[in-house]
Design a protein around this motif. Structure first.
Motif, PDB file in Angstrom:
ATOM      1  N   ARG A 241       0.728  -1.019  -0.132  1.00 47.03           N
ATOM      2  CA  ARG A 241      -0.038  -0.301  -0.017  1.00 47.03           C
ATOM      3  C   ARG A 241       0.961   1.032   0.001  1.00 47.03           C
TER       4      ARG A 241
ATOM      5  N   HIS B 155       2.364   1.828  -3.210  1.00 48.89           N
ATOM      6  CA  HIS B 155       1.223   1.532  -4.524  1.00 48.89           C
ATOM      7  C   HIS B 155       0.792   3.397  -3.566  1.00 48.89           C
ATOM      8  N   LYS B 156       0.900   4.320  -3.048  1.00 51.41           N
ATOM      9  CA  LYS B 156       0.828   5.669  -2.305  1.00 51.41           C
ATOM     10  C   LYS B 156       2.115   6.244  -3.490  1.00 51.41           C
TER      11      LYS B 156
ATOM     12  N   PRO C 198       1.537   5.397  -7.393  1.00 48.95           N
ATOM     13  CA  PRO C 198      -0.481   5.087  -8.178  1.00 48.95           C
ATOM     14  C   PRO C 198       0.358   4.495  -9.546  1.00 48.95           C
TER      15      PRO C 198
ATOM     16  N   TYR D  55       1.562  -3.260 -10.227  1.00 50.20           N
ATOM     17  CA  TYR D  55       1.376  -4.512  -8.959  1.00 50.20           C
ATOM     18  C   TYR D  55       1.035  -5.323  -8.772  1.00 50.20           C
TER      19      TYR D  55
END
Length: 353
Positions: free
Chosen positions: A45, A48-49, A52, A56
């Motif tokens: 997470r 991904h932040k 973006p 993934y």
């Protein structure tokens, strides 16, 4: 022309492994590679932040959790070893599929032991732990870890090679292994000339339940603090969290430039003595107070090392109090320990034929 794709896999053990992959991913993009991100849980997470727009993949979870009593951590880890080994076998199988799916050119694995491919000639392992401290079993745990490391084409150690280093005996052997390369500390942060807004910044991280236990201790001890405090909980949640002390600014998480600015404008950082946190604080030249995770020999060793060297004080979390923070003024901080990573040079490994 399609960019060469590099799989970057981070261990989900707190947020440190993912955080130190951030500058690697940024440098890969600068050098016109296409990073593919792989991890699980909170680490995935976080990445991904930060990125973006990238592709993934979710890896099998090691499900590493701490007992409430840190003294039992080693034995709990030993009991869970079969399940961890099973997860490593699963990630080996998934890696084979990812090599084919993305036509991978190479792999950079931060402590994911099963993320490598015999079909590729560029498998890199990142670790600061050539020696894995585990008390009376340190020799055995280090031997096993070094055996895994030798299976990779290169091992990148995020530290300096000489005596002026951050990791001490963790990242330095009496005899250097052939495939090991020191690349300098890794940090996603840069020091900036920012006015001080907070006396203290609390940065929490790490697996449960120890993260929550330390959070409760800190909030109890800081409830009457008159200083301005930034409290970053290290929780990937958008749910609000209230604190009765108006001097404490609570945040579940911060990322990227916002986190860099928050740390730069804080005088003292209170955090675990995890290695990635230490690299970040060294890059920012910060004063620090460390609270090692109970039962984690690595963090206990690093906390003792920096206190003994007059750099930063520490205490066990059960003994923490607001008064303990007064010790910081007697230590010189990490201002002389920062340095830039040699990523530009080590990534030449992926340019070679």
């Amino acid at each position: 022309m399609q960019k060469k794709r590099i799989l970057v896999a981070a261990l989900n053990w707190g947020l440190g492994h993912a955080a130190r992959c951030v500058p690697i991913i940024e440098e890969l993009q600068r050098q016109h590679f296409e990073p593919i991100i792989a991890s699980d849980g909170e680490a995935l997470r976080l990445l991904h932040k930060e990125f973006p727009h990238l592709n993934y993949e979710k890896l099998p979870s090691y499900h590493i959790k701490y007992p409430e009593n840190g003294a039992y951590f080693k034995w709990k880890l030993i009991m869970e070893t079969p399940r961890i080994l099973s997860a490593i076998e699963e990630e080996k199988k998934l890696t084979k599929k990812l090599v084919k799916k993305y036509n991978l050119f190479g792999i950079i694995s931060d402590n994911r032991l099963g993320v490598r491919s015999k079909k590729l000639k560029r498998n890199v392992f990142i670790t600061h732990q050539l020696n894995v401290l585990s008390g009376s079993t340190s020799f055995f745990s280090s031997f096993i870890h070094q055996k895994y490391i030798r299976k990779f084409d290169q091992c990148w150690i995020p530290d300096f090679e000489g005596s002026q280093n951050l990791s001490g005996k963790l990242g330095h052997l009496d005899k250097k292994q052939k495939n090991c390369q020191y690349i300098g500390p890794l940090s996603r942060f840069e020091k900036t000339a920012t006015p001080i807004m907070y006396e203290y910044a609390v940065i929490l991280s790490g697996p449960e339940p120890q993260r929550s236990i330390l959070e409760s201790i800190l909030l109890k001890e800081l409830k009457d603090a008159s200083e301005k405090i930034l409290f970053i909980r290290g929780v990937m949640s958008d749910e609000g969290f209230q604190c009765d002390n108006p001097n404490i600014n609570m945040k579940n998480y911060l990322f990227g430039k916002a986190l860099q600015e928050a740390l730069n404008c804080s005088r003292v950082i209170i955090s675990r003595s995890g290695y990635s946190s230490i690299m970040d604080l060294a890059a920012l030249g910060k004063n620090a107070f460390f609270i090692p995770t109970p039962g984690q020999y690595e963090q206990e060793y690093l906390a003792e090392k920096f206190q003994d060297n007059g750099i930063a004080p520490y205490c066990d979390q059960k003994h923490f109090s607001l008064e303990q923070l007064q010790k910081v003024q007697n230590y010189k901080g990490l201002s002389d320990l920062g340095g830039s990573a040699g990523l530009g040079g080590c990534l030449a490994f992926f340019h070679s034929k």
